[in-house]
Design an enzyme around this catalytic site. Structure first.
Site, short mmCIF file in Angstrom:
data_model
loop_
_atom_site.label_atom_id
_atom_site.label_comp_id
_atom_site.label_asym_id
_atom_site.label_seq_id
_atom_site.Cartn_x
_atom_site.Cartn_y
_atom_site.Cartn_z
N ASP A 174 9.45 51.15 116.86
CA ASP A 174 8.16 51.72 116.47
C ASP A 174 7.10 51.05 117.32
O ASP A 174 7.29 49.93 117.79
CB ASP A 174 7.88 51.46 114.98
CG ASP A 174 6.88 52.45 114.39
OD1 ASP A 174 5.72 52.47 114.86
OD2 ASP A 174 7.26 53.19 113.47
N ASP A 191 7.03 52.30 122.68
CA ASP A 191 6.11 53.43 122.83
C ASP A 191 6.92 54.59 123.39
O ASP A 191 7.22 54.63 124.58
CB ASP A 191 4.97 53.06 123.76
CG ASP A 191 3.97 54.20 123.97
OD1 ASP A 191 4.23 55.32 123.47
OD2 ASP A 191 2.95 53.97 124.64
N TYR A 247 -0.38 70.20 117.46
CA TYR A 247 0.81 69.77 116.72
C TYR A 247 1.91 70.82 116.78
O TYR A 247 3.08 70.50 117.04
CB TYR A 247 0.42 69.48 115.28
CG TYR A 247 1.50 68.85 114.45
CD1 TYR A 247 1.92 67.54 114.69
CD2 TYR A 247 2.12 69.54 113.41
CE1 TYR A 247 2.91 66.94 113.93
CE2 TYR A 247 3.12 68.96 112.64
CZ TYR A 247 3.51 67.66 112.91
OH TYR A 247 4.50 67.07 112.15
N LYS A 274 5.78 70.59 118.31
CA LYS A 274 6.96 70.74 117.46
C LYS A 274 7.78 71.98 117.82
O LYS A 274 9.01 71.97 117.69
CB LYS A 274 6.54 70.77 115.99
CG LYS A 274 5.95 69.43 115.50
CD LYS A 274 6.91 68.26 115.71
CE LYS A 274 6.41 66.98 115.07
NZ LYS A 274 7.36 65.85 115.25
#
Length: 276
Positions: A37, A62, A155, A159
């Site tokens: 993370d 990252d 977004y 996706k």
């Protein structure tokens, strides 16, 4: 993959949300963990919840940077000699009308949500192929990868990319006769920390659209209203891995909206708003 004991699970975005819950379930299966993370404190919080004796390697990573994910893969194989279950799970979000979005927002969200998955596949799948073991890759998308939601173009684009990347990867691995299976996770609203992901936004990509605050407040309200928990999504995901199921739709009530979109395309009509 039904027998997970002593196998190696790599989870990005493991410092919160789905990643944390997946880590807990993998630990319960007696798997060895690699938790990654950008939030080092979040990783430590996840580690603190693991059962005593769980083998867990923590690394700040990252995912938008290819060399960072390659370093994660190198350390995984140096430590454990294998990776069997890869969760390309790290994700961030912004909201607002497309015409007010900024180039910085596109670079940040696509860098994490889409290129993070690309980097994960490029770093781990060649190594998995060389292992010749049974492996599984789970890419976290969203119902936003199957629908076109107003005020979520950045977004949704990220996706949708994850969904089609996963489908292509599935076909490619089958054609190669590989022992690597693929799933794409497409949840709807779940109360995770993604609505507050801006806290990890790089300062060099700080330019936000002028309506961001108002729209992101709506997103926070929506995710907090989610009726399925992150833990439940993780459980459904692990069940799908064991059953070798490609599409993981955790919210069945969203299926009519997906069907309407498919019908809009086939009938060549204007798109139906999935969130009127």
């Amino acid at each position: 993959m039904k027998d997970l004991k002593d196998k190696v699970a790599v989870i990005t975005g493991a410092g919160s949300g789905f990643g944390r819950e997946l880590a807990l379930l993998c630990a319960a299966e007696n798997m060895r963990l690699v938790l990654a993370d950008i939030d080092a404190a979040g990783l430590e919080g996840t580690q603190a919840l693991l059962p005593a004796g769980t083998a867990a390697l923590l690394q700040r990573c990252d995912v938008s940077q290819a060399d960072s994910v390659q370093a994660l893969a190198e350390r995984t194989y140096a430590q454990y000699g294998a990776a069997h279950l890869l969760f390309n799970n790290a994700g961030v979000a912004v909201a607002g009308p497309t015409w007010t979005t900024t180039t910085d927002e596109w670079r940040w969200v696509l860098g994490v949500n889409l290129m993070g998955v690309v980097h994960g596949v490029q770093a781990f799948v060649p190594r998995m192929l060389a292992q010749q073991d049974e492996c599984h890759v789970v890419n976290t998308a969203s119902v936003a990868g199957l629908l076109s939601v107003p005020a979520s173009s950045v977004y949704c684009v990220s996706k949708h990319g994850v969904v089609t990347l996963s489908e292509c990867l599935h076909h490619e691995l089958r054609a190669a006769g590989a022992r690597i299976h693929v799933s794409v996770l497409c949840p709807a609203f779940v109360n995770t920390g993604i609505a507050d992901s801006g806290r990890h936004r790089p300062p060099e990509l700080s330019a936000a659209n002028p309506l961001a605050e108002a729209y992101e407040a709506r997103v926070r309200k929506a995710v907090r209203s989610g009726k399925i928990s992150a833990a439940e999504v993780a459980r459904i995901t692990m069940d799908a891995v064991k059953a070798d199921r490609f599409y993981i739709l955790t919210h069945p009530n969203i299926k009519p909206a997906i069907e309407a979109r498919m019908r809009d395309i086939l009938d060549e009509r204007a798109p139906t708003n999935p969130m009127p």
